[in-house]
Enzyme design. Sequence first.
Site, PDB file in Angstrom:
ATOM      1  N   ASP A   1     -36.462  92.612  57.296  1.00 40.49           N
ATOM      2  CA  ASP A   1     -36.131  91.357  57.971  1.00 40.49           C
ATOM      3  C   ASP A   1     -35.658  90.265  56.999  1.00 40.49           C
ATOM      4  O   ASP A   1     -36.155  90.163  55.884  1.00 40.49           O
ATOM      5  CB  ASP A   1     -37.390  90.887  58.734  1.00 40.49           C
ATOM      6  CG  ASP A   1     -37.070  89.883  59.825  1.00 40.49           C
ATOM      7  OD1 ASP A   1     -35.886  89.702  60.139  1.00 40.49           O
ATOM      8  OD2 ASP A   1     -38.023  89.298  60.360  1.00 40.49           O
ATOM      9  N   HIS A   2     -34.737  89.483  57.472  1.00 45.58           N
ATOM     10  CA  HIS A   2     -34.212  88.333  56.707  1.00 45.58           C
ATOM     11  C   HIS A   2     -33.777  88.697  55.288  1.00 45.58           C
ATOM     12  O   HIS A   2     -34.294  88.165  54.303  1.00 45.58           O
ATOM     13  CB  HIS A   2     -35.228  87.185  56.706  1.00 45.58           C
ATOM     14  CG  HIS A   2     -35.262  86.465  58.020  1.00 45.58           C
ATOM     15  ND1 HIS A   2     -34.298  85.580  58.412  1.00 45.58           N
ATOM     16  CD2 HIS A   2     -36.119  86.542  59.061  1.00 45.58           C
ATOM     17  CE1 HIS A   2     -34.556  85.126  59.631  1.00 45.58           C
ATOM     18  NE2 HIS A   2     -35.647  85.699  60.053  1.00 45.58           N
TER      19      HIS A   2
ATOM     20  N   GLU B   1     -28.739  93.892  62.315  1.00 50.72           N
ATOM     21  CA  GLU B   1     -28.923  92.675  63.113  1.00 50.72           C
ATOM     22  C   GLU B   1     -28.406  91.495  62.299  1.00 50.72           C
ATOM     23  O   GLU B   1     -28.539  91.474  61.077  1.00 50.72           O
ATOM     24  CB  GLU B   1     -30.410  92.458  63.440  1.00 50.72           C
ATOM     25  CG  GLU B   1     -30.680  91.077  64.044  1.00 50.72           C
ATOM     26  CD  GLU B   1     -32.025  90.937  64.737  1.00 50.72           C
ATOM     27  OE1 GLU B   1     -32.334  91.784  65.594  1.00 50.72           O
ATOM     28  OE2 GLU B   1     -32.753  89.983  64.422  1.00 50.72           O
TER      29      GLU B   1
ATOM     30  N   LYS C   1     -43.857  77.837  65.127  1.00 50.72           N
ATOM     31  CA  LYS C   1     -44.700  78.976  64.798  1.00 50.72           C
ATOM     32  C   LYS C   1     -46.069  78.860  65.465  1.00 50.72           C
ATOM     33  O   LYS C   1     -46.644  77.774  65.529  1.00 50.72           O
ATOM     34  CB  LYS C   1     -44.893  79.050  63.283  1.00 50.72           C
ATOM     35  CG  LYS C   1     -43.603  79.275  62.509  1.00 50.72           C
ATOM     36  CD  LYS C   1     -43.057  80.666  62.704  1.00 50.72           C
ATOM     37  CE  LYS C   1     -41.827  80.904  61.837  1.00 50.72           C
ATOM     38  NZ  LYS C   1     -41.263  82.240  62.032  1.00 50.72           N
TER      39      LYS C   1
ATOM     40  N   HIS D   1     -36.381  85.751  67.527  1.00 49.25           N
ATOM     41  CA  HIS D   1     -37.265  85.649  66.359  1.00 49.25           C
ATOM     42  C   HIS D   1     -38.341  84.606  66.652  1.00 49.25           C
ATOM     43  O   HIS D   1     -38.240  83.879  67.628  1.00 49.25           O
ATOM     44  CB  HIS D   1     -36.479  85.207  65.121  1.00 49.25           C
ATOM     45  CG  HIS D   1     -35.608  86.281  64.561  1.00 49.25           C
ATOM     46  ND1 HIS D   1     -35.330  86.391  63.223  1.00 49.25           N
ATOM     47  CD2 HIS D   1     -34.949  87.311  65.152  1.00 49.25           C
ATOM     48  CE1 HIS D   1     -34.529  87.427  63.022  1.00 49.25           C
ATOM     49  NE2 HIS D   1     -34.277  87.993  64.172  1.00 49.25           N
TER      50      HIS D   1
END
Length: 427
Positions: free
Chosen positions: A91-92, A201, A243, A276
């Site tokens: 991811d990222h 992605e 978050k 996300h």
Amino acid sequence: MAESSPTQQATLTPEPLGLEPSFGFGDRLGSATPGHLAALREAGGAIRGIFAQQSIREMTRTSRTADEVMSCAVDALAAESFADKWGADADHLKTEDDVRNTMASGFVFFTLDPSGDVDQEADNYNASQLAEKFAAAREWAPWFDSYLGQTVQLDSTTIEFNQDILSRAAVKYGKSIQATIKLAKFVESEAERLGKPFELELSVDETAQPTTAAEHYLIADQLRQAGVKLVSLAPRFVGDFEKGVDFKGDLTELEKSLQVHAEIAERMGPYKLSLHSGSDKLAMYPLLARTTKGRFHVKTAGTSYLEALRVAAHKDPAFFREIVDFSRARYDDDKATYHVSAEVDQLPVSADLNDTQVEVVYLERWCDVPAGKGFTNPGRQVLHCTFGSVVTDPNLGPRLKALLESHADVYTEVLRDHFVRHLQALR
Ligand SMILES: [Zn+2]
């Protein structure tokens, strides 16, 4: 922990999941997979699990390697004799080294994050600022003239590419589109060289301002013209994705915007729409599932750490208080890269609360607030942002891991309950 080896059974190797709906179970501590799997088996339906999912930032903060993340998931799935398809999300990713490193560990889903090249202020520039910025960004937007004056008619909206929209898009995303294409080509060539499967992605979720329909269309069109095939794209949606708490914002407006993004994803791919910061965003899950007709990907990560702290709250309340006090002290430094609104000063210190109250104030998931404002619980954010400091603390980190080991069944049950709610909201 055993290292994953190429001689493993096929089922223990992650695979690309294509357009099947998928759910990312990020696990920063390395012991959450049994709970994730229990929830998926109970309530997943057609949804596929991504059991290894970690961003470069998370690995840095927890001092874990891509190999460790992968072997924790593989070992847990092997112990449960898991035989279905599953995915692994690196991811990222921002650099070629990130790609090399995670591909070597067996990751197959590569999330490209060009946010470092996105101009986060683009939507705020006035006409003269924009003209100035555009002159500098022109070289990154060779596509400018080909869209100027064009109209794209969608069922859900009409996109008009005028001078203002295009020059703002050039300033905001021009450089990042080029960077994405370059990194995507690198993934392709590395995968080909090593004979590895992959899917891509693109995430532009970590930007200050929402991705417009015109911007989404243009980014997708440019990637397509460059021959980059996406399996999913994560726009920055409207509303607040803080978050550790539920979606904050207008759900009607969000649904309209999801409709537009889903239609673009259908027409320009098809690829999945990816959410996300998906932890605890249950209010919007039904909208995501409905507007995408089941073609979605959701990522969660921090919420499994928070549920690990719930095990501490239940099994060793004094230790949980230590973590709360430590996290309060770390929060202002650690929150810097996160989108959160909690202020430590507004939360009671643990010494003023009994054991039940400490858990409610710092961990409760569903806190009712006045109508129209959704759900919010600032305490959870304090614990969310400070995970790296807690996990790498020489005192707290090993104690938390030992506690989870001795109460593995409790952690699994807490996670099962938590994620069954998530998965049910997506069906
Ligand atoms: Zn993200």
